[in-house]
Design a protein around this motif. Structure first.
Motif: not given
Length: 149
Positions: A55-74
């Protein structure tokens, strides 16, 4: 402008989410189906967790969560508005979108300066009469895309 974004972006979003939707039985009345046909689908032999129908909400709950990083963004690394369809008229892509979405066409001056005109926001039915107040941009900001890669 909003119409073009919805016309292109919404179908892409729906197509991306399609594999996450649960399989529905072909028969509308589940009362006529045997109990095994209405049970949750079993994973295929050898299928990994990502290959299961969820089901959609179960699939969303299984999405990996990772820290964001902005180093190098321009922001300058990403090409912004190009010169538009006619590079000699001074109207870049942003202004061409604004012109195409106008409810009442503005006057187009030298170097594509826009005066007058009106636009209707399809999100909240607000009428905008100053083209400088209009946003024509990405559904997801480039910095967010960069941070989430």
């Amino acid at each position: 402008m909003i119409t073009n974004l919805m016309r292109r972006g919404l179908p892409a979003l729906l197509l991306a989410a399609l594999p996450l939707l649960p399989a529905l039985p072909a028969v509308a009345d589940s009362a006529t189906l045997p109990p095994a046909a209405t049970a949750a689908p079993e994973p295929l032999p050898g299928a990994g967790a990502l290959e299961q129908v969820l089901p959609l909400f179960d699939a969303i709950d299984r999405l990996p969560i990772a820290a964001e990083h902005r180093e190098g963004y321009d922001r300058r690394l990403y090409k912004h508005w190009n010169k538009g369809l006619n590079g000699s008229d001074g109207c870049n892509t942003r202004k061409e979108v604004i012109l195409s979405e106008a409810v009442e066409a503005p006057q187009v001056g030298e170097r594509c300066a826009l005066t007058g005109g009106s636009w209707l926001s399809k999100y909240d039915n607000v009428v905008v009469v100053d083209a400088a107040r209009l946003d024509v941009d990405h559904f997801v900001p480039l910095a967010e895309v960069y941070d989430s890669k």
